[in-house]
Design an enzyme around this catalytic site. Structure first.
Site, PDB file in Angstrom:
ATOM      1  N   SER A 253       0.747  -1.241  -0.128  1.00 47.76           N
ATOM      2  CA  SER A 253      -0.030   0.061  -0.184  1.00 47.76           C
ATOM      3  C   SER A 253       0.834   1.255  -0.114  1.00 47.76           C
ATOM      4  O   SER A 253       1.872   1.229   0.637  1.00 47.76           O
ATOM      5  CB  SER A 253      -0.908   0.020   1.149  1.00 47.76           C
ATOM      6  OG  SER A 253      -1.299   1.197   1.598  1.00 47.76           O
ATOM      7  N   LYS A 254       0.656   2.360  -0.577  1.00 45.85           N
ATOM      8  CA  LYS A 254       1.183   3.452  -0.987  1.00 45.85           C
ATOM      9  C   LYS A 254       1.369   4.181   0.343  1.00 45.85           C
ATOM     10  O   LYS A 254       2.362   4.892   0.605  1.00 45.85           O
ATOM     11  CB  LYS A 254       0.585   4.217  -2.135  1.00 45.85           C
ATOM     12  CG  LYS A 254       0.471   5.497  -1.824  1.00 45.85           C
ATOM     13  CD  LYS A 254      -0.169   6.331  -3.320  1.00 45.85           C
ATOM     14  CE  LYS A 254      -1.078   7.490  -2.856  1.00 45.85           C
ATOM     15  NZ  LYS A 254      -0.505   8.558  -2.178  1.00 45.85           N
ATOM     16  N   ARG A 255       0.179   4.071   1.098  1.00 44.09           N
ATOM     17  CA  ARG A 255       0.052   4.848   2.496  1.00 44.09           C
ATOM     18  C   ARG A 255       1.126   4.426   3.443  1.00 44.09           C
ATOM     19  O   ARG A 255       1.216   5.096   4.426  1.00 44.09           O
ATOM     20  CB  ARG A 255      -1.220   4.874   2.763  1.00 44.09           C
ATOM     21  CG  ARG A 255      -2.173   5.621   2.171  1.00 44.09           C
ATOM     22  CD  ARG A 255      -3.603   5.759   2.736  1.00 44.09           C
ATOM     23  NE  ARG A 255      -4.269   4.475   2.519  1.00 44.09           N
ATOM     24  CZ  ARG A 255      -4.848   4.209   1.136  1.00 44.09           C
ATOM     25  NH1 ARG A 255      -4.927   5.167   0.349  1.00 44.09           N
ATOM     26  NH2 ARG A 255      -5.517   3.220   1.141  1.00 44.09           N
TER      27      ARG A 255
END
Length: 524
Positions: A253-255
Site C-alpha cells: 500500500s502506498k500509504r
RNA sequence: GGCUCGUUGGACUUCUGGUGAGGUCGCUGGUUUCUCAAGCCAGACAGGUUGGGUUCGAAUCCCACACGAGCUGCCA
C-alpha cells in the site's frame, strides 16, 4: 473472436506498482493474441480534476511501454472510455434490471438497513435483508415516497443455490448465493456504482478476459448476477494474487511507506532515490516519491524494461531458471496457467538487481545519454552539451562501469564536473587518507611534479609513471593512491585511479593536488 | 463472526507421487584489486517444526487443524 483485455485505473494521480503488474498481464494477454488492450477510467466517484489526476497515470503507462489500443487520448470504437461520461448506459442497465425484476427500489434509510445488518451480526447469523422497504409496484413506491422516503436501486440477489464459475487461475470456485447481500447499484441521486458500471462497460467494450487482482474474486458473483440478468455473455475471469509488502503477505500500500522504511532493503532503495533527488535539487513530493509508485523509478533513472521484467516474474515464471525476458520473449511465453496462486512480496533488492542487469547491458552511448540527462538536471552540464563534455561523460560512464545502476547514480561522480576550486572533500576521507598518514602530503606533492612533466597523459601511461614513482620512493602503490584519490575526487571511494587522472586531465590533477596540499597545510 | 483464497530456506520461484529438491536475489566466509562496486570460489539456510488418511513410496492426492490474506460499503 479476438482477445480484448482492459485495465481500469481510478484517476488518483499515481500509478501503483501492483497495478502495473495487473496491467502488464492484461497487456501481454492481448498483445500476444493480436487483440486489444483497453484503458478505461473508473472515475464514477471522482470529485477531483480528472484530467490532472489522470495525466501521471497515462505518462507512466507510456514510459513503461504499455500502450493501449482504446482509451483516453486516443478514443476507440466504443467511446467514451470514462465512466463519468457513461452514466446513461448504466442507468439504462439499471432500468432494465428493474424491469426484469432482478433489481428493486429500496426505500430504507441507511440507518435502517445498517441496523438490520448489525442485529444479524450481533446474533451471529448471516445477514439476510428483510426487504421491508422494497417497492416492486408503483403503489408501494408511491406510499414510501409519500412518507418522504427516497430510494436506491438494489440487486435482488438469489437466495438459493450457488454461483459457480471457472477462473483461469484459481480453477472452479463457488459461492453460496444466500451470502450475497442485495448490493446497491444506483444511488438516490441516480449515479451508479462500480459493479454495475464495470459489468456494463466490460460488455459494451467486448472484453473477453477480465484479469484483475484477487480482491475482486469475491465481487465476481454479484457481477455475474448482473451480467446474466442483463443477458450478457460472461467474460473469462482470471484473478491474480496481489503484490505484497516486502517481507510480509499484506497487500502493498502506498500509504504505508513509513512502515516500509523500517525494512532495510526498502529503505536502501528509497535512500538512493532520495540522494539523487537531493542532488538534482528536487524536493521529493512525499505523495509521489515512493517506491510503491512507478513515478519514483522514472525520477531516479530506472529503465522501464527492468521494472517490467521484474514485475513479470512476480507471480509468473516460465520454468525453473529463466529470468531475463525481452518484450518479444514475454509475448511469446506468457500464459495465465503459469501464474502462481499465492501472493508475492515486493523485493526492492531484486528489482535493483534487474535494473543493474539492464543498465549494464546497454551500449555505452545509450547509458551515457541517460546519465547526461541527470547531470543537466543537476545543473552540472550545460544545455546544449559541449562536445568535450559529452566525451567526458562517456569516459566516466565507461570507467564507472556497473557502479552506475540507475542513471541518477552518475551524480555520485559529480566532482568530475565541478570547477577544481569548488571541489568538496569528505572530512573523514581527508582525515584518514591525507592528514593521518605521515608522508601523504609529501608524496602527492612529489608526484604532482611528476605528472606536470609526464609526456603522455593516458591511463596506461600514468599507471607506468605511478608505479615507477613508487619504486623510486620505495613505497607500495597503496601508500599514495588513496591520498591521491581523496585529493582528486574528494572521496575515498570511486573507480580506478588511472582512469580518474586521465579523465580529469593534467591541469585539473595538478590544481586539485595543490588545493588539497593547501588544505592540508591549513589543517596542521 | 461469516465467506473465499492461500501456505517450500530471509525474498522470488521450479518440482506428471519415486535418487541427498533445482535456479535467481540476499546472507556468511574466502579470493582478486589502488578504494568502492563488480568478478571468481565455497558455505549456511526450505516443503505449516500440526494431526490423520491413501500409497511399496507423499512437498506433491484427501481430511482435519493452525497460520496468513482478501472480501463482508449508497468505495473502487
Amino acid at each position: 473472436m479476438s482477445v480484448r483485455t482492459r485495465f481500469a485505473p481510478s484517476p488518483t494521480g499515481y500509478l501503483h506498482i501492483g497495478g502495473v503488474r495487473t496491467a502488464l498481464f492484461n497487456w501481454l494477454l492481448a498483445r500476444q493474441a493480436g487483440g486489444q488492450f483497453i484503458l478505461r477510467i473508473d472515475d464514477t466517484d471522482a470529485q477531483r480534476n480528472v484530467a490532472e489526476a489522470l495525466q501521471p497515470i497515462l505518462d507512466g503507462f507510456r514510459w513503461l511501454g504499455l500502450d493501449w489500443d482504446e482509451g483516453p487520448e486516443i478514443g476507440g470504437p466504443y467511446e467514451p472510455y470514462f465512466q463519468s461520461e457513461r452514466l446513461s448506459h448504466y442507468q439504462a442497465a439499471a432500468q432494465q434490471l428493474l424491469d426484469s425484476g432482478h433489481a428493486y427500489r429500496d426505500y430504507s434509510l441507511p440507518a435502517e438497513f445498517a441496523a438490520e445488518r448489525e442485529t444479524a451480526e450481533k446474533e451471529k447469523r448471516d445477514f439476510v435483508y428483510s426487504r421491508k422497504w422494497m417497492a416492486e409496484t408503483s403503489e408501494q413506491a408511491a406510499n414510501f415516497a409519500a412518507a418522504g422516503r427516497s430510494f436506491v436501486v438494489r440487486l435482488k440477489m438469489p437466495r438459493e443455490g450457488q454461483c459457480q464459475f471457472h477462473d483461469l487461475i484459481r480453477g472452479d470456485v463457488a459461492f453460496d448465493w444466500v451470502r450475497e447481500p442485495d448490493h446497491v447499484i444506483q444511488r438516490g441521486d441516480g449515479t451508479c456504482l462500480y459493479h454495475l458500471a464495470s459489468v456494463v462497460d466490460d460488455h459494451e467494450y467486448r472484453i473477453t478476459h477480465v484479469v484483475r487482482a484477487i480482491e475482486h474474486l469475491s465481487n465476481t458473483p454479484r457481477q455475474i448476477f448482473i451480467a446474466q440478468s442483463l443477458g450478457y455473455e460472461l467474460p473469462q475471469y482470471a484473478h491474480i494474487p496481489f503484490v505484497a509488502e516486502p517481507g510480509s503477505k499484506n497487500k502493498l500500500s502506498k500509504r504505508k511507506i513509513e512502515q516500509y522504511l523500517n525494512n532495510k532493503e526498502f529503505k536502501r532503495l528509497y535512500q538512493s532515490g532520495a540522494d539523487i533527488a537531493a542532488k538534482v535539487g528536487v524536493i521529493p513530493d512525499p505523495n509521489s516519491f515512493n517506491p510503491v509508485l512507478v513515478d519514483f523509478y522514472r525520477q531516479i533513472g530506472f529503465l522501464p524494461d527492468a521494472i517490467i521484467n521484474y514485475l513479470l516474474l512476480l507471480g509468473w515464471s516460465l520454468d525453473d531458471k529463466t529470468e531475463n525476458f525481452s518484450r518479444e520473449e514475454m509475448l511469446q511465453h506468457f500464459s495465465l496457467d503459469r501464474v502462481v496462486k499465492s501472493e508475492a512480496s515486493f523485493d526492492p533488492q531484486k528489482l535493483l538487481t534487474f535494473q543493474g542487469r539492464y543498465m549494464n547491458g546497454l551500449p555505452l552511448k545509450q547509458k551515457a545519454k541517460l546519465c547526461l540527462a541527470f547531470l543537466q538536471r543537476a545543473g552540472l552540464v550545460a544545455d546544449p552539451v559541449p562536445c568535450a563534455t559529452g566525451e567526458r561523460v562517456q569516459q566516466i560512464v565507461a570507467a564507472a562501469d556497473d557502479r552506475i545502476v540507475m542513471a541518477g547514480d552518475i551524480l555520485q561522480f559529480e566532482n568530475f564536473f565541478v570547477p577544481d576550486q569548488q571541489l568538496q572533500y569528505e572530512d573523514k576521507a581527508f582525515q584518514k587518507r591525507l592528514v593521518t598518514p605521515p608522508r601523504a602530503g609529501e608524496l602527492i606533492n612529489e608526484f604532482n611534479l611528476v605528472i606536470a612533466i609526464t609526456p603522455e597523459f593516458t591511463a596506461a601511461a600514468l599507471e607506468i609513471e605511478l608505479k615507477n614513482f613508487c619504486e623510486t620512493q620505495g613505497i607500495e602503490l597503496g601508500d599514495i593512491i588513496h591520498a591521491l584519490r581523496v585529493a582528486l575526487t574528494g572521496s575515498a571511494a570511486g573507480f580506478g585511479m588511472f582512469d580518474t587522472m586521465a579523465i580529469l586531465g593534467r591541469a585539473s590533477c595538478i590544481s586539485r593536488i595543490n588545493r588539497a596540499l593547501d588544505k592540508l597545510e591549513r589543517a596542521s
